[in-house]
Design an enzyme around this catalytic site. Sequence first.
Site, mmCIF file in Angstrom:
data_model
loop_
_atom_site.group_PDB
_atom_site.id
_atom_site.type_symbol
_atom_site.label_atom_id
_atom_site.label_comp_id
_atom_site.label_asym_id
_atom_site.label_seq_id
_atom_site.Cartn_x
_atom_site.Cartn_y
_atom_site.Cartn_z
ATOM 1 N N TYR A 203 -2.052 -0.592 10.414
ATOM 2 C CA TYR A 203 -2.300 -1.227 8.936
ATOM 3 C C TYR A 203 -1.204 -0.512 8.205
ATOM 4 O O TYR A 203 -0.367 -1.466 7.445
ATOM 5 C CB TYR A 203 -3.545 -0.339 8.383
ATOM 6 C CG TYR A 203 -3.612 -0.873 6.870
ATOM 7 C CD1 TYR A 203 -4.018 -1.867 6.503
ATOM 8 C CD2 TYR A 203 -3.056 0.332 5.893
ATOM 9 C CE1 TYR A 203 -4.117 -2.028 5.069
ATOM 10 C CE2 TYR A 203 -3.440 0.210 4.713
ATOM 11 C CZ TYR A 203 -3.757 -0.951 4.167
ATOM 12 O OH TYR A 203 -3.939 -1.242 2.843
ATOM 13 N N SER B 139 1.004 -0.965 -0.013
ATOM 14 C CA SER B 139 0.119 0.006 -0.001
ATOM 15 C C SER B 139 0.954 1.225 0.072
ATOM 16 O O SER B 139 2.090 1.275 0.562
ATOM 17 C CB SER B 139 -1.004 -0.114 1.193
ATOM 18 O OG SER B 139 -1.569 1.538 1.584
#
Length: 258
Positions: A165, A152
Amino acid sequence: MSAHDISKPLTGRVAVVTGASSGLGEASAEHLAELGAKVAVLARRTDRLEDLVARITKNGGAALALPVDVTDPEALLAAADRVAAELGGADLLFNNAGVMLPSPVDELRTDLWQRQIDLNIKGLMNAIGAFTPQLIAAAAERGVADLINTSSIGARNIFPTFAVYCGTKAFVTHLSTNLRVELGPKNVRVTSLEPGIVGTELQTHVTDAGALEWLDGARQSMEFLEAGDIARTVGFIATLPPRVNIQQVTVMPTGQPS
């Protein structure tokens, strides 16, 4: 090269896609099948996998549904055995299963921390452990195999309340870089795929009010990426000549500054 080779450049290859019941995994499985690969689709939701396989088959492709929880290493090893027995062994792993559950650290939502670590890190490693032997064997026989890990933009940038995350995705990016050094000499290409905001059900799992407000604001200010955009990126990576390894690729919405 024949017209068939041009339109189906992945003919003869076997792709495994985790997190295939929705979003990036679902779209990528369909696209890889369109490019000629046989596709094994892995996720927990059996009904979604069966619908996906039905669509791929209807469109002339070949697919195998393997309902499995990637946090279960034994289940993944069993899935790998089925891929070897029924499809001939994987030469492409799109390691995509993941979850995004932001929360302020001082709220001590250790349950959310653990779910992200279990799926985004342990699940990723379980899939690598189960399928890397097949990738290495395929690369030795055919000259190329691919391990594509979904990271990501959060691996590089700062997003308040997304610390855990983003930390899991930083692991994915750094792991991928190191694995390329190990596996590249064995003709296994390793890529870290780092998307910005993609409009998938990943956002529907978010419960933190601040993160939801930020996502709503982002949705109003820019056009999110679509799952198909990432699927085409995965297909591009896989169809490059064997000598070419894209180590990292960041795919951002045009309107997302960071």
